[in-house]
Design a protein around this motif. Structure first.
Motif, PDB file in Angstrom:
ATOM      1  N   MET A 172      54.544  69.180  80.014  1.00  0.00           N
ATOM      2  CA  MET A 172      54.131  68.874  78.652  1.00  0.00           C
ATOM      3  C   MET A 172      54.753  69.834  77.646  1.00  0.00           C
ATOM      4  SD  MET A 172      50.292  68.422  77.070  1.00  0.00           S
ATOM      5  CE  MET A 172      49.948  67.089  78.223  1.00  0.00           C
ATOM      6  N   VAL A 173      54.747  71.131  77.959  1.00  0.00           N
ATOM      7  CA  VAL A 173      55.328  72.085  77.013  1.00  0.00           C
ATOM      8  C   VAL A 173      56.841  71.904  76.924  1.00  0.00           C
ATOM      9  CG1 VAL A 173      55.624  74.001  78.653  1.00  0.00           C
ATOM     10  CG2 VAL A 173      55.295  74.490  76.244  1.00  0.00           C
ATOM     11  N   ILE A 174      57.480  71.558  78.027  1.00  0.00           N
ATOM     12  CA  ILE A 174      58.923  71.275  78.001  1.00  0.00           C
ATOM     13  C   ILE A 174      59.201  70.058  77.126  1.00  0.00           C
ATOM     14  CG2 ILE A 174      60.881  70.518  79.407  1.00  0.00           C
ATOM     15  CD1 ILE A 174      59.684  72.211  81.703  1.00  0.00           C
ATOM     16  N   TYR A 175      58.365  69.027  77.257  1.00  0.00           N
ATOM     17  CA  TYR A 175      58.545  67.797  76.475  1.00  0.00           C
ATOM     18  C   TYR A 175      58.354  68.064  74.985  1.00  0.00           C
ATOM     19  CZ  TYR A 175      57.659  63.087  74.734  1.00  0.00           C
ATOM     20  OH  TYR A 175      57.700  61.923  74.015  1.00  0.00           O
ATOM     21  N   ILE A 176      57.274  68.761  74.631  1.00  0.00           N
ATOM     22  CA  ILE A 176      56.996  69.041  73.220  1.00  0.00           C
ATOM     23  C   ILE A 176      58.094  69.905  72.619  1.00  0.00           C
ATOM     24  CG2 ILE A 176      55.420  70.238  71.647  1.00  0.00           C
ATOM     25  CD1 ILE A 176      53.142  69.411  73.546  1.00  0.00           C
ATOM     26  N   ASN A 177      58.527  70.901  73.358  1.00  0.00           N
ATOM     27  CA  ASN A 177      59.540  71.829  72.864  1.00  0.00           C
ATOM     28  C   ASN A 177      60.900  71.164  72.680  1.00  0.00           C
ATOM     29  OD1 ASN A 177      61.752  74.144  73.964  1.00  0.00           O
ATOM     30  ND2 ASN A 177      60.326  74.815  72.363  1.00  0.00           N
ATOM     31  N   SER A 178      61.134  70.083  73.389  1.00  0.00           N
ATOM     32  CA  SER A 178      62.447  69.425  73.322  1.00  0.00           C
ATOM     33  C   SER A 178      62.652  68.658  72.027  1.00  0.00           C
ATOM     34  CB  SER A 178      62.627  68.483  74.516  1.00  0.00           C
ATOM     35  OG  SER A 178      61.733  67.392  74.430  1.00  0.00           O
ATOM     36  N   VAL A 217      47.604  75.164  64.788  1.00  0.00           N
ATOM     37  CA  VAL A 217      48.009  76.462  65.352  1.00  0.00           C
ATOM     38  C   VAL A 217      48.237  76.327  66.857  1.00  0.00           C
ATOM     39  CG1 VAL A 217      47.247  78.818  65.862  1.00  0.00           C
ATOM     40  CG2 VAL A 217      46.882  77.860  63.577  1.00  0.00           C
ATOM     41  N   GLY A 218      47.286  75.691  67.546  1.00  0.00           N
ATOM     42  CA  GLY A 218      47.439  75.504  68.985  1.00  0.00           C
ATOM     43  C   GLY A 218      48.676  74.705  69.333  1.00  0.00           C
ATOM     44  N   PHE A 219      48.914  73.611  68.603  1.00  0.00           N
ATOM     45  CA  PHE A 219      50.104  72.800  68.865  1.00  0.00           C
ATOM     46  C   PHE A 219      51.381  73.584  68.588  1.00  0.00           C
ATOM     47  CE2 PHE A 219      53.432  69.794  67.750  1.00  0.00           C
ATOM     48  CZ  PHE A 219      53.375  68.912  68.818  1.00  0.00           C
ATOM     49  N   SER A 220      51.367  74.412  67.548  1.00  0.00           N
ATOM     50  CA  SER A 220      52.564  75.186  67.195  1.00  0.00           C
ATOM     51  C   SER A 220      52.998  76.107  68.325  1.00  0.00           C
ATOM     52  CB  SER A 220      52.311  76.013  65.925  1.00  0.00           C
ATOM     53  OG  SER A 220      51.487  77.143  66.177  1.00  0.00           O
ATOM     54  N   ARG A 221      52.039  76.607  69.088  1.00  0.00           N
ATOM     55  CA  ARG A 221      52.367  77.525  70.181  1.00  0.00           C
ATOM     56  C   ARG A 221      53.126  76.806  71.299  1.00  0.00           C
ATOM     57  NH1 ARG A 221      53.274  81.611  68.507  1.00  0.00           N
ATOM     58  NH2 ARG A 221      52.659  82.920  70.268  1.00  0.00           N
ATOM     59  N   MET A 222      52.806  75.535  71.523  1.00  0.00           N
ATOM     60  CA  MET A 222      53.545  74.749  72.509  1.00  0.00           C
ATOM     61  C   MET A 222      54.892  74.312  71.945  1.00  0.00           C
ATOM     62  SD  MET A 222      50.566  72.412  74.289  1.00  0.00           S
ATOM     63  CE  MET A 222      49.944  71.760  72.733  1.00  0.00           C
ATOM     64  N   TYR A 223      54.892  73.893  70.704  1.00  0.00           N
ATOM     65  CA  TYR A 223      56.139  73.470  70.062  1.00  0.00           C
ATOM     66  C   TYR A 223      57.161  74.600  70.079  1.00  0.00           C
ATOM     67  CZ  TYR A 223      59.382  71.945  66.416  1.00  0.00           C
ATOM     68  OH  TYR A 223      60.519  71.603  65.721  1.00  0.00           O
ATOM     69  N   LEU A 224      56.708  75.810  69.851  1.00  0.00           N
ATOM     70  CA  LEU A 224      57.605  76.970  69.820  1.00  0.00           C
ATOM     71  C   LEU A 224      58.006  77.438  71.215  1.00  0.00           C
ATOM     72  CD1 LEU A 224      55.841  78.970  66.964  1.00  0.00           C
ATOM     73  CD2 LEU A 224      57.926  77.601  66.799  1.00  0.00           C
ATOM     74  N   GLY A 225      57.412  76.855  72.245  1.00  0.00           N
ATOM     75  CA  GLY A 225      57.811  77.149  73.614  1.00  0.00           C
ATOM     76  C   GLY A 225      57.230  78.417  74.209  1.00  0.00           C
ATOM     77  N   VAL A 226      56.144  78.923  73.611  1.00  0.00           N
ATOM     78  CA  VAL A 226      55.623  80.217  74.071  1.00  0.00           C
ATOM     79  C   VAL A 226      54.280  80.111  74.788  1.00  0.00           C
ATOM     80  CG1 VAL A 226      56.886  81.549  72.362  1.00  0.00           C
ATOM     81  CG2 VAL A 226      54.645  80.642  71.767  1.00  0.00           C
ATOM     82  N   HIS A 227      53.728  78.889  74.892  1.00  0.00           N
ATOM     83  CA  HIS A 227      52.452  78.728  75.590  1.00  0.00           C
ATOM     84  C   HIS A 227      52.371  77.373  76.283  1.00  0.00           C
ATOM     85  CE1 HIS A 227      50.102  82.281  74.693  1.00  0.00           C
ATOM     86  NE2 HIS A 227      50.444  82.208  73.430  1.00  0.00           N
ATOM     87  N   TYR A 228      51.666  77.363  77.407  1.00  0.00           N
ATOM     88  CA  TYR A 228      51.323  76.130  78.103  1.00  0.00           C
ATOM     89  C   TYR A 228      50.100  75.491  77.429  1.00  0.00           C
ATOM     90  CZ  TYR A 228      54.101  78.044  81.974  1.00  0.00           C
ATOM     91  OH  TYR A 228      55.103  78.567  82.748  1.00  0.00           O
TER      92      TYR A 228
END
Length: 206
Positions: free
Chosen positions: A36-42, A165-176
């Motif tokens: 999921m984090v890979i997908y969002i970050n892409s 804020v929570g979504f931004s952490r995944m978008y930025l690739g720094v949190h699961y």
């Protein structure tokens, strides 16, 4: 046993369950959320990069400025109910920050950008991954404000901000995602604990 004491024992039990759930998120379920984090970050683009970096960068500042102001104003206000509300905000932020920091150093979960080469690290994200400190900060503020001022129109915008804020952490690739959920649980539970600590009235003995 007094009904209020029973109520607080139930609260302690609920808080323990929440903390156990948070630890399980960091150890058992995290293997399922890397995709999921890979997908969002892409799905990055310059405009969204700027937006989510801004949301992330001001998250902690907003929470701790509000908490500090609440504590300072509590020494000025004379009405006891207002003092209690303001000190609950300050205590919630302090408890959440301390617990999040302690769990990071106990669990030692590596951040996704340090594990997967496909993740573009847009930062900021140093140290250990679980729980998301930014999510703790955002959700502890949203939760304590909803407890202290339940009828205020501010609550929905604050929760929308916390989710962003929570979504931004995944978008930025720094949190699961499980880091974010852990932050939600910890921030919300510490807000609940702080609220009841500040509003607790010991029953009078006869």
């Amino acid at each position: 046993m007094h009904m209020r004491d029973i109520k607080y024992r139930k609260l302690i039990f609920i808080l323990l369950i929440i903390l156990i759930a948070a630890v399980l998120l960091s150890s058992v379920f995290y293997r399922y959320d890397s995709n999921m984090v890979i997908y969002i970050n892409s799905y990055r683009n310059p405009t969204m990069d700027w937006l989510f970096l801004t949301i992330t960068n001001i998250a902690g500042t907003i929470t701790y400025v509000v908490a500090t102001l609440a504590l300072l104003i509590s020494f000025i206000k004379r009405l006891k109910p207002i003092k209690i509300q303001l000190r609950a905000i300050a205590l919630a932020a302090a408890l959440s920050g301390l617990l999040a920091t302690a769990l990071k150093h106990v669990i030692h979960r590596v951040r996704p950008q340090d594990v997967y080469l496909t993740i573009h690290d847009l930062g900021p994200g140093g140290g250990w991954s679980f729980p998301s400190g930014h999510s703790c900060d955002a959700f502890v503020l949203a939760a304590i404000l909803s407890l202290v001022y339940p009828k205020k129109r501010l609550i929905i915008p604050v929760y929308c901000w916390a989710i962003a804020v929570g979504f931004s952490r995944m978008y930025l690739g720094v949190h699961y995602p499980s880091d974010i959920l852990g932050g939600v649980l910890i921030g919300s539970s510490m807000a609940l604990l702080a609220y009841y600590i500040c509003t607790y009235k010991r029953p009078k003995t006869t």
